[in-house]
Design an enzyme around this catalytic site. Sequence first.
Site, PDB file in Angstrom:
ATOM      1  N   ARG A 195       0.839  -1.212   0.000  1.00 10.30           N
ATOM      2  CA  ARG A 195       0.000   0.000   0.000  1.00 10.30           C
ATOM      3  C   ARG A 195       0.868   1.254   0.000  1.00 10.30           C
ATOM      4  O   ARG A 195       0.581   2.222  -0.717  1.00 10.30           O
ATOM      5  CB  ARG A 195      -0.937  -0.006   1.212  1.00 10.30           C
ATOM      6  N   ASP A 233     -16.022  -2.261  -5.188  1.00  5.34           N
ATOM      7  CA  ASP A 233     -16.202  -3.472  -4.394  1.00  5.34           C
ATOM      8  C   ASP A 233     -17.678  -3.841  -4.426  1.00  5.34           C
ATOM      9  O   ASP A 233     -18.543  -2.952  -4.489  1.00  5.34           O
ATOM     10  CB  ASP A 233     -15.735  -3.266  -2.950  1.00  5.34           C
ATOM     11  N   CYS A 323      -3.349 -13.611  -3.549  1.00  2.00           N
ATOM     12  CA  CYS A 323      -3.102 -14.161  -2.215  1.00  2.00           C
ATOM     13  C   CYS A 323      -3.308 -15.673  -2.189  1.00  2.00           C
ATOM     14  O   CYS A 323      -3.455 -16.267  -1.120  1.00  2.00           O
ATOM     15  CB  CYS A 323      -4.000 -13.481  -1.185  1.00  2.00           C
TER      16      CYS A 323
END
Length: 376
Positions: A195, A233, A323
């Site tokens: 980030r 999202d 991930c």
Amino acid sequence: MQRGHPWVWREAIESGLDGASPGEEVQVLAPNGAAVGRGLIDPASPIAVRMWTRGRDPIDANLWQARIAAAISMRARLLEGTDTDAFRLVHGEGDRMPGLVVDRYASVAIVRADGGAAGTRVPDLVDVLWPRAKAMGVRSLALRTGDRGEASHLEPLRGPPPPDTLRAREHGVPFEVDLVEGQKTGAFLDQRDNRRRFGKLADGRRVLNLFSYTGGFSVSAALGGAVHVTSVDIAPRAHVTAQTNFRVAGLDPRSHAFAVADVLGYLKSARDQREAWDLIVSDPPSFAPNERALPRALSAYRTLHRSCVEVLAPDGIFCAGSCSSHVDANAFLATLDDVALAGRSLRILELRGAGSDHPTLAGFPEGRYLKFAVLG
């Protein structure tokens, strides 16, 4: 195992599982009878034993003290001067304490156990960890349970019960953490340094954050000087927390956009409307929960990545994350090659992973689950 891999798969064990109890310490022997090491058994799991020591060294109080002292000392050195109070204190296999994770958020530390064997050893962990955690400023220690499709719950272990939400800092940036409903132990701490890097790339750019969740990459981009950030999202509640994180960081969320949408649908609509962004990050949830899902996961990454570069400006930068531990770095990069991206000429500028508070073992490739590729 001789190279440091900490797992013994159930099918590799010839005998000794019958009658064993989760968390029981066992001696692992090679076919020739040589002592390989000692570990904790989980007879119902595909990972039947997680190794802690080599040879015949026991898993005793001295070992717990040494492992936890080493883990905490390393974090103190690595994070000194970073103005960060949200980080991983114990990283399971990476700290040679398989199945046990401890994350710190300001004055609270959250324990999570992966598997029945690790769960039985939480009291051993807590007895050694608590005095050291208190010395660091931790006031509450709790166990988080129910992460696999069940309602999450915080069980106080030491100190007063922790709050459901609190504020912590990474690199001086405050953010809100939901300790009960948030992912993992409350937040994705493994992306902290990515980030920060993303924020440094954002100055003067129009930014698109896909699978934005609580807005970590979005806040970093806005603080880094992005002219506008769009967060996408499918979960409305995630945007509520993201907007809170904008405000606690001193930013006005009304200056940016928050889209409740399926990512692929959003990208198709944006492409049709000829929209483009200068900096895009795609950080989806795991596409490969197991080995059987790998072919489908790789296909999904290719589709997603192609859709992303279709709305990337000519001189833009694309950051792609994964991930999924079952997708290794080479397989992931193959979803970003010239064929996958339909001939778009992009080069790998950086290939990053989790932060240094998430150490891995050289002989344990599954520990290098996080990939973060920067292309331009």
